[in-house]
Scaffold this motif. Structure first.
Motif, PDB file in Angstrom:
ATOM      1  N   ILE A   5     -24.973  49.074  11.146  1.00 46.06           N
ATOM      2  CA  ILE A   5     -24.849  48.159  12.286  1.00 46.06           C
ATOM      3  C   ILE A   5     -25.740  48.631  13.417  1.00 46.06           C
ATOM      4  O   ILE A   5     -25.792  49.819  13.720  1.00 46.06           O
ATOM      5  CB  ILE A   5     -23.390  48.133  12.794  1.00 46.06           C
ATOM      6  CG1 ILE A   5     -22.501  47.405  11.802  1.00 46.06           C
ATOM      7  CG2 ILE A   5     -23.295  47.486  14.182  1.00 46.06           C
ATOM      8  CD1 ILE A   5     -21.049  47.339  12.218  1.00 46.06           C
ATOM      9  N   LEU A   6     -26.459  47.696  14.013  1.00 43.99           N
ATOM     10  CA  LEU A   6     -27.056  47.961  15.324  1.00 43.99           C
ATOM     11  C   LEU A   6     -26.823  46.752  16.224  1.00 43.99           C
ATOM     12  O   LEU A   6     -26.992  45.603  15.799  1.00 43.99           O
ATOM     13  CB  LEU A   6     -28.564  48.202  15.257  1.00 43.99           C
ATOM     14  CG  LEU A   6     -29.089  48.363  16.697  1.00 43.99           C
ATOM     15  CD1 LEU A   6     -29.670  49.704  16.972  1.00 43.99           C
ATOM     16  CD2 LEU A   6     -29.987  47.245  17.131  1.00 43.99           C
ATOM     17  N   THR A   7     -26.397  47.035  17.435  1.00 46.79           N
ATOM     18  CA  THR A   7     -26.395  45.983  18.440  1.00 46.79           C
ATOM     19  C   THR A   7     -26.431  46.659  19.805  1.00 46.79           C
ATOM     20  O   THR A   7     -26.477  47.879  19.889  1.00 46.79           O
ATOM     21  CB  THR A   7     -25.194  45.033  18.278  1.00 46.79           C
ATOM     22  OG1 THR A   7     -25.329  43.952  19.200  1.00 46.79           O
ATOM     23  CG2 THR A   7     -23.873  45.728  18.524  1.00 46.79           C
ATOM     24  N   GLY A   8     -26.435  45.853  20.857  1.00 47.07           N
ATOM     25  CA  GLY A   8     -26.511  46.479  22.172  1.00 47.07           C
ATOM     26  C   GLY A   8     -26.404  45.499  23.311  1.00 47.07           C
ATOM     27  O   GLY A   8     -26.234  44.292  23.109  1.00 47.07           O
ATOM     28  N   GLU A  29     -13.552  46.631  15.776  1.00 49.73           N
ATOM     29  CA  GLU A  29     -12.930  46.343  14.478  1.00 49.73           C
ATOM     30  C   GLU A  29     -13.824  46.806  13.331  1.00 49.73           C
ATOM     31  O   GLU A  29     -13.355  47.400  12.366  1.00 49.73           O
ATOM     32  CB  GLU A  29     -12.682  44.838  14.320  1.00 49.73           C
ATOM     33  CG  GLU A  29     -11.511  44.318  15.136  1.00 49.73           C
ATOM     34  CD  GLU A  29     -11.509  42.792  15.240  1.00 49.73           C
ATOM     35  OE1 GLU A  29     -10.749  42.286  16.082  1.00 49.73           O
ATOM     36  OE2 GLU A  29     -12.271  42.106  14.501  1.00 49.73           O
ATOM     37  N   LEU A  30     -15.117  46.504  13.454  1.00 50.93           N
ATOM     38  CA  LEU A  30     -16.050  46.890  12.388  1.00 50.93           C
ATOM     39  C   LEU A  30     -16.117  48.412  12.262  1.00 50.93           C
ATOM     40  O   LEU A  30     -16.125  48.958  11.165  1.00 50.93           O
ATOM     41  CB  LEU A  30     -17.452  46.328  12.668  1.00 50.93           C
ATOM     42  CG  LEU A  30     -17.574  44.801  12.629  1.00 50.93           C
ATOM     43  CD1 LEU A  30     -18.931  44.358  13.167  1.00 50.93           C
ATOM     44  CD2 LEU A  30     -17.364  44.262  11.207  1.00 50.93           C
ATOM     45  N   GLN A  31     -16.139  49.067  13.413  1.00 49.22           N
ATOM     46  CA  GLN A  31     -16.147  50.531  13.428  1.00 49.22           C
ATOM     47  C   GLN A  31     -14.923  51.071  12.681  1.00 49.22           C
ATOM     48  O   GLN A  31     -15.032  51.970  11.851  1.00 49.22           O
ATOM     49  CB  GLN A  31     -16.128  51.035  14.878  1.00 49.22           C
ATOM     50  CG  GLN A  31     -15.792  52.511  15.012  1.00 49.22           C
ATOM     51  CD  GLN A  31     -15.429  52.871  16.443  1.00 49.22           C
ATOM     52  OE1 GLN A  31     -16.311  53.164  17.243  1.00 49.22           O
ATOM     53  NE2 GLN A  31     -14.149  52.862  16.766  1.00 49.22           N
ATOM     54  N   ASP A  37     -21.761  52.486   6.901  1.00 48.76           N
ATOM     55  CA  ASP A  37     -22.218  53.866   6.745  1.00 48.76           C
ATOM     56  C   ASP A  37     -22.656  54.449   8.083  1.00 48.76           C
ATOM     57  O   ASP A  37     -22.458  55.627   8.340  1.00 48.76           O
ATOM     58  CB  ASP A  37     -23.381  53.906   5.740  1.00 48.76           C
ATOM     59  CG  ASP A  37     -22.931  53.391   4.385  1.00 48.76           C
ATOM     60  OD1 ASP A  37     -22.164  54.093   3.718  1.00 48.76           O
ATOM     61  OD2 ASP A  37     -23.320  52.262   4.004  1.00 48.76           O
ATOM     62  N   LYS A  38     -23.288  53.611   8.899  1.00 45.47           N
ATOM     63  CA  LYS A  38     -23.717  54.098  10.215  1.00 45.47           C
ATOM     64  C   LYS A  38     -23.605  52.977  11.241  1.00 45.47           C
ATOM     65  O   LYS A  38     -23.826  51.814  10.920  1.00 45.47           O
ATOM     66  CB  LYS A  38     -25.192  54.531  10.173  1.00 45.47           C
ATOM     67  CG  LYS A  38     -25.446  55.799   9.387  1.00 45.47           C
ATOM     68  CD  LYS A  38     -26.922  56.154   9.478  1.00 45.47           C
ATOM     69  CE  LYS A  38     -27.345  56.987   8.277  1.00 45.47           C
ATOM     70  NZ  LYS A  38     -28.754  56.783   7.940  1.00 45.47           N
ATOM     71  N   ILE A  39     -23.290  53.350  12.457  1.00 48.30           N
ATOM     72  CA  ILE A  39     -23.189  52.359  13.536  1.00 48.30           C
ATOM     73  C   ILE A  39     -23.951  52.861  14.757  1.00 48.30           C
ATOM     74  O   ILE A  39     -23.741  53.991  15.207  1.00 48.30           O
ATOM     75  CB  ILE A  39     -21.715  52.106  13.917  1.00 48.30           C
ATOM     76  CG1 ILE A  39     -20.916  51.695  12.674  1.00 48.30           C
ATOM     77  CG2 ILE A  39     -21.619  51.041  15.005  1.00 48.30           C
ATOM     78  CD1 ILE A  39     -19.440  51.481  12.931  1.00 48.30           C
ATOM     79  N   PRO A 150     -24.101  42.442  15.028  1.00 48.90           N
ATOM     80  CA  PRO A 150     -23.077  41.596  15.656  1.00 48.90           C
ATOM     81  C   PRO A 150     -23.534  41.162  17.051  1.00 48.90           C
ATOM     82  O   PRO A 150     -23.728  41.999  17.918  1.00 48.90           O
ATOM     83  CB  PRO A 150     -21.844  42.515  15.779  1.00 48.90           C
ATOM     84  CG  PRO A 150     -22.214  43.814  15.110  1.00 48.90           C
ATOM     85  CD  PRO A 150     -23.694  43.864  15.018  1.00 48.90           C
ATOM     86  N   VAL A 151     -23.730  39.861  17.220  1.00 42.61           N
ATOM     87  CA  VAL A 151     -24.248  39.345  18.490  1.00 42.61           C
ATOM     88  C   VAL A 151     -23.661  37.975  18.795  1.00 42.61           C
ATOM     89  O   VAL A 151     -23.023  37.367  17.952  1.00 42.61           O
ATOM     90  CB  VAL A 151     -25.793  39.180  18.459  1.00 42.61           C
ATOM     91  CG1 VAL A 151     -26.495  40.488  18.671  1.00 42.61           C
ATOM     92  CG2 VAL A 151     -26.238  38.487  17.194  1.00 42.61           C
TER      93      VAL A 151
END
Ligand code: TRP
Length: 364
Positions: A5-8, A29-31, A37-39, A150-151
Motif C-alpha cells: 500500500i502507498l497513499t498520502g 483497517e487495511l493495516q 506485506d508493506k504499508i 487507497p484514495v
C-alpha cells in the motif's frame, strides 16, 4: 507478488472527518487486516509545495499535525511506515525520468489538474512544478512498487496517469514498474462528505470542517448547527434526505450497533430515515444521535493524540525511522529503473569491458 500500500496527504492543514471516512479509517483497517506485506503512508510535503512554494512555513507546521492525526487515528508505526516525501531524493529523480514519458497535452487533460488550475487562478501562468505533480505522484506510487492505493475519487485521474507511465516505462525499457490499483471508499457518503454547512467542499476558510483534533465540545457545537432540510420547519413536517448533511454524515458514520447504544427505539437507519420523511421526527433528535456516534468514534482518537502530543520528539523519531525505511525501498526501485534505462554506468560491471572492446576493434 507482494501486496503493498502507498497513499498520502498534502500537509496543508489538520485532517478532518472527510479525510477520515474518505481514506484514513480504511487505511487503519487495511493495516490491521494483516493482508499487506508493506504499508507506506506519505506526508506529501513536496507536492504541497507545488502550490504553496511561497509559504513553506505552512507546510512545515502541518507536517507534525498530519503525523499526529495519522497516529491518533490508529496508524501503528510498528506496521506502517509514515514518511516525509521531500526527504527521499530518489522520488525526485524518478520524477525527472518519468517526465520523458508524459506529454504536455496529456497533463492538460488531467481533470483534477484542470480544476485545481482554475481554483488557484493559475490559468495564465501555471508553475511548471505544479503542472508536473501528477508525474511526481506516479513516482511516489511506483517507488514503493505499490499495488494498492487507497484514495478518494478525486485522485482517480492521478492513478490513471500513473498506470500509463508504468505501461510506457515497462514497454520501452523493461518490466520494472508495478501497475497500481485504486481503492475507493465503499460508500457514496464517505466518498464526498460535505461541509457542516451543506457545501460540497470542506474548507478551512469556510469554517465548515470537523477536525479530528477538535474537542468534544467543539464537535458537538458544529453538529448542532449543521445544515439539514430548510423545508423541515416543524417537527411534524415531512423531512427530506437529499442534501441533508446530518443524514449524509449518518450514512458515513452510523453502524448497526449505534442504534442499540444510542437510539434503541429505532431498528436501523432505514427506519429512522422513513420516520424523518414521514414527519414527526425533529432535527435535534437526529443531531444528538449523530453527535453520540461521532463522539464515540473520535474519543479514542483524541485520547491517543493527547498521548502523542506529550512526546513530539518521539513523533519526529517515528517519521525519521519511517522515512529511512521508505528510502531504502525507493532506492532499490530507482536502481532497477536506472538499470532498465541504461544509465547505470558505474554499476554495470560489463560496461568498461564492452567499451574497451569496441574501441580496440576500432583501432585495429
Ligand atoms: N495528491 C494527494 C492529495 O492531494 C496526496 C498524494 C501525494 C498521494 N502523493 C500521493 C496520494 C501518492 C496517493 C498516492 O491528497
Amino acid at each position: 507478488m507482494q501486496k503493498i500500500i502507498l497513499t498520502g496527504d498534502r500537509p496543508t492543514g489538520r485532517l478532518h472527518v472527510g479525510h477520515y471516512v474518505g481514506s484514513l479509517r480504511r487505511r487503519v483497517e487495511l493495516q490491521n487486516s494483516g493482508e499487506f506485506d508493506k504499508i507506506f503512508i506519505m506526508i506529501a510535503d513536496a507536492q504541497a509545495l507545488t502550490d504553496n512554494f511561497d509559504n513553506p512555513e505552512k507546510v512545515r507546521q502541518n507536517i507534525i499535525e498530519v503525523a499526529l492525526d495519522y497516529l491518533s487515528a490508529g496508524l501503528d508505526p510498528a506496521k506502517t511506515n509514515i514518511l516525509i516525501q521531500s526527504q527521499i531524493a530518489e522520488l525526485t529523480e524518478l520524477t525527472f525520468y518519468y517526465m520523458n514519458l508524459v506529454t504536455v497535452s496529456r497533463l492538460q487533460r488531467n481533470p483534477t489538474v484542470k480544476s485545481e488550475i482554475q481554483m488557484r487562478n493559475f490559468e495564465t501562468s501555471i508553475p511548471v512544478g505544479f503542472f508536473c505533480y501528477p508525474i511526481s505522484q506516479a513516482a511516489d506510487i511506483t517507488a514503493f512498487k505499490a499495488t494498492t492505493v487507497p484514495v478518494g475519487e478525486d485522485q482517480l485521474p492521478m492513478l490513471e496517469q500513473c498506470r500509463e507511465i508504468v505501461h510506457k516505462f515497462n514497454t520501452i525499457y523493461d518490466e520494472v514498474l508495478v501497475e497500481p490499483e485504486a481503492l475507493l471508499p465503499d460508500n457514496e457518503a464517505c466518498m464526498r462528505l460535505p461541509g457542516t454547512d451543506g457545501k460540497a467542499k470542506m474548507s478551512k476558510s469556510l469554517g465548515n470542517c470537523i477536525y479530528l483534533s477538535e474537542t468534544a465540545d467543539e464537535v458537538r457545537k458544529k453538529i448542532m448547527s449543521m445544515y439539514t432540510d430548510p423545508l423541515h420547519l416543524q417537527v411534524s413536517d415531512p423531512g427530506h434526505l437529499e442534501g441533508n448533511t446530518v443524514f449524509t454524515y449518518l450514512d458515513a458514520f452510523c453502524k448497526p450497533e449505534h442504534f442499540g447504544l444510542f437510539l434503541p427505539e429505532y431498528a436501523d437507519l432505514d427506519e429512522l430515515k422513513a420516520h424523518y420523511q414521514r414527519g414527526g421526527l425533529g432535527d435535534v433528535k437526529v443531531k444528538k444521535f449523530l453527535n453520540n456516534i461521532l463522539q464515540a468514534e473520535l474519543e479514542p482518537i483524541r485520547a491517543r493524540r493527547k498521548e502523542y502530543e506529550k512526546d513530539i520528539a518521539g513523533v519526529y523519531d517515528i517519521l525519521k525511522a519511517g522515512t529511512e525505511k521508505a528510502r531504502e525501498a525507493a532506492a532499490e526501485t530507482l536502481s532497477d529503473v536506472k538499470k532498465a534505462m541504461r544509465i547505470d554506468y558505474f554499476e554495470d560491471m560489463n560496461l568498461i569491458a564492452e567499451q574497451s572492446e569496441r574501441f580496440r576493434n576500432k583501432s585495429e
